[in-house]
Design an enzyme around this catalytic site. Structure first.
Site, PDB file in Angstrom:
ATOM      1  N   HIS A 357     111.737  97.493  -8.638  1.00 49.28           N
ATOM      2  CA  HIS A 357     111.624  96.283  -9.085  1.00 49.28           C
ATOM      3  C   HIS A 357     110.049  96.329 -10.177  1.00 49.28           C
ATOM      4  O   HIS A 357     109.238  95.189 -10.299  1.00 49.28           O
ATOM      5  CB  HIS A 357     111.345  95.025  -8.326  1.00 49.28           C
ATOM      6  CG  HIS A 357     112.757  95.041  -7.363  1.00 49.28           C
ATOM      7  ND1 HIS A 357     113.914  94.739  -7.989  1.00 49.28           N
ATOM      8  CD2 HIS A 357     112.947  95.484  -6.152  1.00 49.28           C
ATOM      9  CE1 HIS A 357     114.881  94.677  -6.938  1.00 49.28           C
ATOM     10  NE2 HIS A 357     114.049  95.272  -6.144  1.00 49.28           N
ATOM     11  N   CYS A 358     109.853  97.480 -10.718  1.00 47.25           N
ATOM     12  CA  CYS A 358     108.708  97.758 -11.440  1.00 47.25           C
ATOM     13  C   CYS A 358     107.265  97.149 -10.529  1.00 47.25           C
ATOM     14  O   CYS A 358     106.521  96.696 -11.222  1.00 47.25           O
ATOM     15  CB  CYS A 358     108.785  96.814 -12.722  1.00 47.25           C
ATOM     16  SG  CYS A 358     110.103  97.111 -13.903  1.00 47.25           S
ATOM     17  N   ALA A 359     107.426  97.597  -9.386  1.00 47.59           N
ATOM     18  CA  ALA A 359     106.368  97.296  -8.540  1.00 47.59           C
ATOM     19  C   ALA A 359     106.216  98.359  -7.553  1.00 47.59           C
ATOM     20  O   ALA A 359     106.419  98.069  -5.909  1.00 47.59           O
ATOM     21  CB  ALA A 359     106.321  95.958  -8.079  1.00 47.59           C
TER      22      ALA A 359
END
Ligand SMILES: Cc1ncc(COP(=O)(O)O)c(C=O)c1O
Length: 400
Positions: A357-359
């Site tokens: 999740h781009c995290a």
């Protein structure tokens, strides 16, 4: 307006009547009124803006500028405090680049649970410009005011603190109002990444009193490729443009050039996404028609219902903290998140997201590398949630 009527406004549900779309945190579906606004623009108003003086061009310019006013009103800002960009990522890059090269700021502070779009620009520009970079460590998925206060004590001012309003991986709503006060009391500037927040609640830029706000149109019913950078007037006047070219200049000479006095022109070099701006104004009208409070209430109900149901599945872990909103991060002990999401999508028509999740740092803090994320918007129903839960049971029978 009933949920049935709302769903009738979204053509995607006519084309895919059994789609349970639970990925609005990635991008929202579009209502007919937004699609019509874009079509209407290309049929009746298309010309470049701020350039020509013939009537069609004047009409296009007027529509672009009235779109700016409408979007600014939606978030409680003045029209000349709102710059159109491609989206949150571009807005954050413009701000980080300008503040880093201004030579004024000593430290950039960013919590580790941020979306990469609100982490990498600060890290990159601090390294490039010898600015101290403080990655505020997050244990789990939440922060406390005390932790932030401790981390800010000793940080060299003036500094910039950039934080999401609603964290994209978990749906955690940060205490950004209190943080704004705290950061100001320590002599810092605060940037709020509203990519996930602005679609879900009333944000009043003046009242919150943050220095900057960024958000993306496509997560709140508008087209992709349009977003906003909102800033206090005096700070915008100080920002070095990121894009140099047509439309942002005053006088050009061989030795040096001067730039447009009006800040919206100076920071919008080149031809802008005009239909995108029109679509975003139309999206704001539609959201206001439904009502942001009604949207918040419905989405809270869906989030809580889904959380309770997920908790009943013994092999599922929910990582989102108790008061998270619109987003639930979870994983299954015995089924990889990609396998589960693929099974749900292909066999159950339930669309959720899987991965980091781009995290990546947020995943690390939770002790995982990948998880499933279901996200909700006002066009979702309890039936969509039930389909997710049934789908997970079917996946257990299929995989295990
Ligand atoms: C919190 C947050 N910030 C920034 C972004 C980047 O937005 P965009 O891809 O629209 O530029 C996202 C996208 O998911 C997000 O969730």
């Amino acid at each position: 307006m009933s949920i049935k009527e709302v769903r009738r406004d979204f053509p995607v549900f006519r084309h895919y009547p059994s789609l349970a779309y639970l990925d609005s945190a990635a991008t929202a579906q579009k209502p007919q009124s937004v699609i019509d606004a874009v079509k209407g623009f290309y049929e009746r108003e298309n010309a470049n803006v701020h350039r020509a003086v013939y009537p069609l061009a004047e009409k296009s310019t007027a529509l672009y500028e009235s779109s700016r006013s409408e979007v600014a009103r939606f978030i409680g800002a003045e029209r000349d405090e709102l710059i159109f960009t491609k989206g949150s990522t571009e807005s954050l890059n413009i701000i980080a680049n300008a503040l880093a090269t201004s030579g004024r700021y000593k430290t950039f502070v960013v919590p580790t649970f941020e979306h990469h779009s609100n982490f990498l620009p600060w890290q990159y520009h601090s390294l490039k410009n010898e600015i101290k970079f403080v990655a505020l460590p997050i244990m789990g998925a939440e922060l406390t005011m005390t932790e932030v206060e401790e981390n800010l004590t000793g940080v060299e001012a003036p500094f910039v603190f950039s934080i999401g309003g609603l964290i994209n991986a978990t749906g955690y709503r940060t205490p950004f109002e209190d943080l704004t006060e705290l950061v100001h009391s320590f002599g810092g500037l605060i940037v709020i990444d509203g990519a996930q927040l602005v679609p879900h609640e009333i944000f009043d830029f003046k009242k919150v009193n943050s220095d900057f706000l960024v958000f993306s149109g496509h997560k709140m019913l508008a087209e992709t490729g349009i977003g906003c950078l909102v800033g206090r007037a005096e700070l915008l006047d100080d920002l070095t443009p990121f894009v140099f070219g047509g439309g942002m200049v005053d006088r050009v000479s061989i030795e040096t050039s001067s730039y447009a006095k009006e800040r919206t022109s100076r920071l919008e070099g080149g031809t802008q996404n005009i239909s995108g701006a029109v679509s975003l104004a139309s999206a704001c009208r539609y959201l206001n028609k439904i009502g942001m409070s009604a949207i918040h209430k419905h989405v809270s109900y869906l989030t809580e219902t889904a959380r309770e149901m997920l908790k009943q599945i013994s092999n599922v872990t929910v990582y989102s903290p108790p008061d998270s909103h619109a987003i639930l991060l979870f994983s299954h002990k015995n089924i990889h998140s990609h396998d589960l999401a693929e099974f749900l999508g292909r066999t159950q028509e339930v669309a959720i997201r899987s991965g980091h999740h781009c995290a990546q740092l947020q995943m690390e803090a939770l002790g995982i590398t990948s998880a499933c994320r279901a996200s909700f918007y006002f066009y979702n129903t309890v039936e969509d949630v039930e389909r997710l839960i049934e789908g997970i049971s079917k996946a257990e029978r299929w995989f295990l």
